[in-house]
Design a protein around this motif. Structure first.
Motif, PDB file in Angstrom:
ATOM      1  N   ARG A  55      57.034  31.520  64.212  1.00  0.00           N
ATOM      2  CA  ARG A  55      57.614  30.303  64.793  1.00  0.00           C
ATOM      3  C   ARG A  55      58.227  29.432  63.708  1.00  0.00           C
ATOM      4  N   PHE A  73      62.069  28.431  63.115  1.00  0.00           N
ATOM      5  CA  PHE A  73      62.411  27.000  63.121  1.00  0.00           C
ATOM      6  C   PHE A  73      63.298  26.653  61.935  1.00  0.00           C
ATOM      7  N   ASP A  87      60.356  27.520  71.995  1.00  0.00           N
ATOM      8  CA  ASP A  87      59.929  26.340  71.224  1.00  0.00           C
ATOM      9  C   ASP A  87      60.684  26.139  69.918  1.00  0.00           C
ATOM     10  N   GLN A  88      60.705  27.189  69.093  1.00  0.00           N
ATOM     11  CA  GLN A  88      61.244  27.027  67.741  1.00  0.00           C
ATOM     12  C   GLN A  88      62.772  27.017  67.710  1.00  0.00           C
ATOM     13  N   GLU A 115      58.441  20.814  69.726  1.00  0.00           N
ATOM     14  CA  GLU A 115      59.344  21.697  70.469  1.00  0.00           C
ATOM     15  C   GLU A 115      60.262  20.912  71.405  1.00  0.00           C
TER      16      GLU A 115
END
Lengths: 386, 172
Positions: A25, A29, A69-70, B70
């Motif tokens: 992750r 990111f 998410d990332q 996020e």
């Protein structure tokens, strides 16, 4: 005429043999933040996200759950494809060509170092009823292919070893590369046999990393400039997949690459690839694959790739530089991210941002991917700076 | 009732070799890099602490922690220690074993919203000390009930989510 897509933002981490300091992750990111900064956008402006990955490589079932998410893609349209990075880009290009979406993102990553027994994962790709019970180490497929290719074309093991040497040395000028080495063809040739004629030195070693690219429709570029990075256009893209029956394929050729190239060339208006392309990043997961792919892409006549390589035609100063990045042999094999790594190099070269390894005056280049053993699946992208 | 078409496959047919059966034991082993956020979280568990991070933009306190938000897509550097107690967000009473047989004593998976974390933020765990029958369990538990962690003794903790044995209803 379909509207072209352009790469307007690139973000990446260097490739490394291991990356214990960050999770997948956190790795992604970093690449995503860099890509959005480069494109001059916020993730909220992105209309669609594509990710390429495979559950058995991640060690997670339904690994696409872990994508949003990332990337800043929570509750946005996301889809994950089990395929190589350039085929992933093709999916994004098609979405943008609908003219319903303006900006799209493609993500690929590798945590190859986290897979404890990569060969066992590779073996799971073989047919469970009539191939796997023979219980050979799956690398034998490359050995079969290499022998068939060399025999049919007259290229030699020495020339394949030279591919490994040239690419590992080219990687010395690439700070992103995981496996730069001052290697000679003799070193590669003397390395331990794996599946003869394939030797240890012929095999790209696994690497970790993440790449995120931001693409936009050509007609939206005026609104995005001047904040976005210099656009790199996707003039043509093609992808294809051969039968899974290894014993049925023509192992001496990379027919998937021939077909994918025809598709990409047609779209890009390329009729004479050696004259119309300034450089190429081609798949060299195994040294002989670079030669086989060069011939399949029409960048060398059948049986001539090895000789042309030895003569320096594909060197950085040659008429048609190939794998100025160091290829996968020099940068590392990154599973489905590998094709994106080739596109990344092409984009850096076309932007004039390739540092020490920058090629002079390049306007148009090719990036080609192969999905790795035991597949005969691959894609081709033609990229230009105008 | 109409019979289903075709011939059903029996266990005997598989065991006796009447039909082809191919065995393969996948050796799919992984050593996942936990990374910055989860490594610190696991170190915290080993020390008997529940750690979280706080987003500087939306001010949410996040557990399990991450080093980026996020939603805001901003990096996070602020760490906070949570008291460990929380409230039940939801729970279930599970009667099924891995091989699909029925459990005599059910397990009680729970989502615990941790005190000090933002609303809706919490961790997945097990409830313990809640009885052995459905009536007992549903009689004791309710959404919103306060709970607290039951930790393993320090010497047995290894930096894993199972360093908390289970959550139980808070006293009083």
């Amino acid at each position: 005429m379909l509207e072209r897509a352009a790469i307007i933002g690139i973000g990446y981490t260097p490739l490394r043999p291991v990356s214990p300091e960050v999770s997948f992750r956190e790795l992604i990111f970093e690449a995503a933040v860099k890509a959005y900064a480069d494109a001059g956008i916020e993730p909220g402006q992105v209309s669609t996200f594509v990710s390429v990955t495979e559950d058995y490589v991640e060690g997670t079932a339904i690994a696409d759950e872990y994508v949003p998410d990332q990337l800043g893609a929570v509750l946005k349209p996301v889809h994950t494809i089990t395929t190589d990075g350039i085929t992933g880009i093709a999916s994004l290009v098609m979405q943008l060509a609908t003219e319903q979406l303006d900006i799209g993102v493609i993500e690929g990553h590798s945590k190859a170092s986290n897979i404890v027994h990569p060969a066992h994962i590779e073996a799971l790709a073989l047919d469970p009823i009539y191939a796997r019970p023979l219980a050979f180490h799956p690398r034998y497929v490359a050995g079969l292919e290499m022998r068939a290719f060399l025999e049919a074309t007259g290229n030699t093991e020495e020339q394949a070893a030279l591919v490994a040497a040239v690419n590992r040395r080219s990687a010395l000028r690439n700070p992103l590369a995981a496996y730069p080495a001052n290697l000679t063809a003799a070193d590669a040739l003397a390395s331990a046999p794996v599946a003869e004629p394939l030797k240890r030195g012929d095999i790209a070693q696994p690497a970790d990393g993440a790449i995120v690219l931001v693409l936009a429709r050509e007609s939206r570029l005026p609104q995005l400039a001047p904040k976005c990075g210099r656009p790199v256009f996707i003039d043509g893209i093609g992808w294809t997949q051969d039968t899974p029956n290894i014993e049925e394929r023509d192992l001496s050729r990379a027919v998937y690459a021939e077909k994918a190239a025809q598709m990409a060339y047609r779209r890009a208006g390329i009729t004479n690839p050696t004259a119309q392309l300034d450089f190429a990043e081609v798949d060299d997961t195994f040294s002989y694959k670079e030669l086989q792919h060069l011939e399949s892409l029409g960048l060398a006549r059948s049986g001539e790739s090895g000789r042309l390589l030895a003569e320096g035609r594909f060197s950085p100063g040659g008429a048609l530089p190939v794998n100025p990045s160091g290829g996968h042999l020099g940068c590392g094999y990154a599973y489905d991210m590998s094709g994106l790594r080739s596109v990344l190099e092409a984009a850096l070269q076309l932007r004039g941002q390739a540092g020490e390894r920058q090629l002079d005056g390049v306007r148009r280049g090719l990036a080609q991917s192969w999905r790795g053993l035991p597949t005969a699946t691959g894609a081709v992208a033609v990229l230009s700076r105008q | 009732m109409e019979p289903f078409s075709g011939t059903s496959l029996t266990d005997h047919a598989l065991v006796s070799g009447e039909v082809l059966l191919s065995f393969w034991q996948p050796k799919a082993l992984y050593r996942w890099d936990a990374g910055v956020a989860i490594s610190a979280f696991l170190d915290g568990l080993k020390a008997g602490k529940l750690l979280a991070t706080r987003c500087p933009e939306c001010r949410r306190t996040l557990a399990p922690p991450r080093v980026f938000c996020e939603l805001c897509f901003r990096p996070i550097g602020d760490w906070v220690e949570l008291p460990g107690a929380g409230t039940i967000n939801t729970y279930s009473v599970s009667y099924v074993n891995w091989d699909a047989t029925r459990r005599r004593t059910p397990e009680v998976p729970v989502v615990v919203e941790l005190d000090g974390a933002s609303p809706g933020i919490g961790i997945l765990h097990l409830m313990g000390e809640v009885g052995t029958t459905l009536e007992e369990i549903t009689g004791k538990l309710r959404i919103g009930a306060p709970v607290q962690p039951v930790w393993k003794p320090a010497a047995e903790r290894e930096g894993a989510i199972t360093d908390i044995r289970y959550f139980r209803l808070a006293e009083g």
